[in-house]
Design an enzyme around this catalytic site. Structure first.
Site, PDB file in Angstrom:
ATOM      1  N   ASN A  78       0.847  -1.524  -0.164  1.00 35.51           N
ATOM      2  CA  ASN A  78      -0.208  -0.047   0.266  1.00 35.51           C
ATOM      3  C   ASN A  78       1.166   1.441   0.111  1.00 35.51           C
ATOM      4  OD1 ASN A  78      -1.427   2.469   1.093  1.00 35.51           O
ATOM      5  ND2 ASN A  78      -3.322   0.301   1.237  1.00 35.51           N
ATOM      6  N   SER A 172     -11.019   4.527  -2.129  1.00 30.92           N
ATOM      7  CA  SER A 172     -11.120   6.108  -2.182  1.00 30.92           C
ATOM      8  C   SER A 172     -10.438   5.673  -3.693  1.00 30.92           C
ATOM      9  CB  SER A 172      -9.659   6.852  -1.517  1.00 30.92           C
ATOM     10  OG  SER A 172      -8.815   5.842  -1.259  1.00 30.92           O
ATOM     11  N   HIS A 177      -9.929  -3.263  -6.631  1.00 32.94           N
ATOM     12  CA  HIS A 177      -8.744  -3.873  -5.374  1.00 32.94           C
ATOM     13  C   HIS A 177      -9.393  -4.821  -3.791  1.00 32.94           C
ATOM     14  CE1 HIS A 177      -9.679   0.314  -3.793  1.00 32.94           C
ATOM     15  NE2 HIS A 177      -8.444  -0.385  -2.850  1.00 32.94           N
TER      16      HIS A 177
END
Ligand SMILES: [Zn+2]
Ligand SMILES: [Zn+2]
Length: 342
Positions: A78, A172, A177
């Protein structure tokens, strides 16, 4: 935004023993709390094929030996992690004293964790139902493989796999995903399930989830769908309208022990259930999460991995925050009937 403001940390609420992650470097600016657009507005999508350089160095991609074949599913760290890997891999407990040697009420743990993103398609897919069979299979294989890998790394006690779709579900980035987080402690929700399944096992001598599947199949009213490997039910005490759990027919405590065929079957079955939700509710925002036994193996006898899925059509409000009870305006029996006929 500066590269590092503060290292994330876990803080324990002294009234409940619940841990909170303070990830101050992730979301500090007031404007970031304004409503996010659901759809991408301009600029290239960081998860679409061709933009690989925008994401951090890839951990793995599928198919495995891709050669000249383009990737179908990619796993990357991430870029804005809520938790970070610490160099020494040990989650140091920060114990403080208040005054005159009195222990402080305020306990914290370094925000140690692995935070990865699974990009589920090289195309700009949005929902699980936009994925083709191969992408579905690789996505669920990636869940299993990353859990196996993080389990073997050592410091993690638990891995949380989850998916957010739509702004109302906390997403967001629109591109399909999922996220995987390795955690140094067992989360309170999982600890509660472990305590209940363990006491049930000690009294009744079988797994609570096996009894649940048997009773749901006998009653039928909350069963949404079935396959050779899974059943989907709106749970008896559903917290949210159309909440649906996917339960394997063959009990196993850990998702990461699943074989290729079962993992592929779960991907297809989950997409079928999401499709039913999307037909019933016109493509709502939704979350799903995998619950699996922690890595310490003490839950092997009594626990059962499962997937919890819920559309975000209601918002917890004052009553829910105040009491921990949920008011659900759609009975699970009504919800199951609507999903069955979708
Ligand atoms: Zn995209
Ligand atoms: Zn659960």
């Amino acid at each position: 935004m500066p590269d590092t403001l503060h290292q994330p940390e876990y803080r324990k609420d002294p009234l409940s023993d619940a841990w909170v992650v303070i990830a101050a470097e992730r979301n500090g600016r007031p404007e970031e709390f304004q409503e996010l657009p659901v759809h991408r507005v301009g600029g290239p999508c960081p998860f679409c094929v061709g933009n690989e350089a925008v994401t951090p160095q890839e951990i793995i991609s599928y198919p495995a030996a891709a050669g000249d074949r383009p990737w179908k599913v990619r796993v990357v760290p991430n870029k804005f992690p809520a938790l970070v890997r610490c160099a020494d891999m040990q989650p140091a407990l920060v114990s403080k004293t208040f005054k005159n040697g009195t222990p402080s009420l305020f306990t914290s743990l370094r925000g140690h964790g692995g935070h990865e993103v699974i990009i589920e398609s090289s195309r700009h897919a949005v929902s699980l139902t936009d994925l083709d069979d191969e992408e579905l299979t690789y996505t669920f294989q990636a869940y299993r493989d990353r859990m196996r890998c993080l389990a073997s790394e050592g410091p993690w006690k638990y891995v949380q796999v989850f998916k957010n779709v739509g702004a109302a579900a906390g997403s967001s980035i629109e591109h399909a995903h999922s996220q995987v987080m390795g955690l140094p402690a067992v989360p309170i929700r999982v600890a509660e399930e472990l305590a209940h399944t363990k006491s049930y096992f000690n009294v009744v001598g079988r797994r609570l989830f096996e009894s649940m599947v048997e009773e749901e199949l006998a009653q039928q009213s909350r069963v949404v769908d079935q396959s050779d490997d899974f059943i989907a039910v709106c749970p008896y005490a559903s917290r949210f309208p159309y909440e649906t759990w996917i339960l394997p027919r063959v009990a196993a405590p850990r998702f990461e022990t699943s074989g290729d065929a079962l993992v592929a079957s779960l991907g297809r079955f989950t997409a079928t259930i999401v499709d039913r939700l999307e037909r019933t509710l016109k493509r709502p925002a939704y979350n799903y999460l995998l619950h699996s036994a922690p890595f310490d193996r003490s839950a092997d006898d009594h626990y059962q991995w499962h997937l919890e899925l819920f559309p975000r059509v209601t918002k917890p409000a004052g009553f829910e925050w105040g009491t921990g009870y949920y008011i659900n305006p759609v009975s699970p029996e009504q919800a199951a009937q609507a999903l069955r006929s979708a």
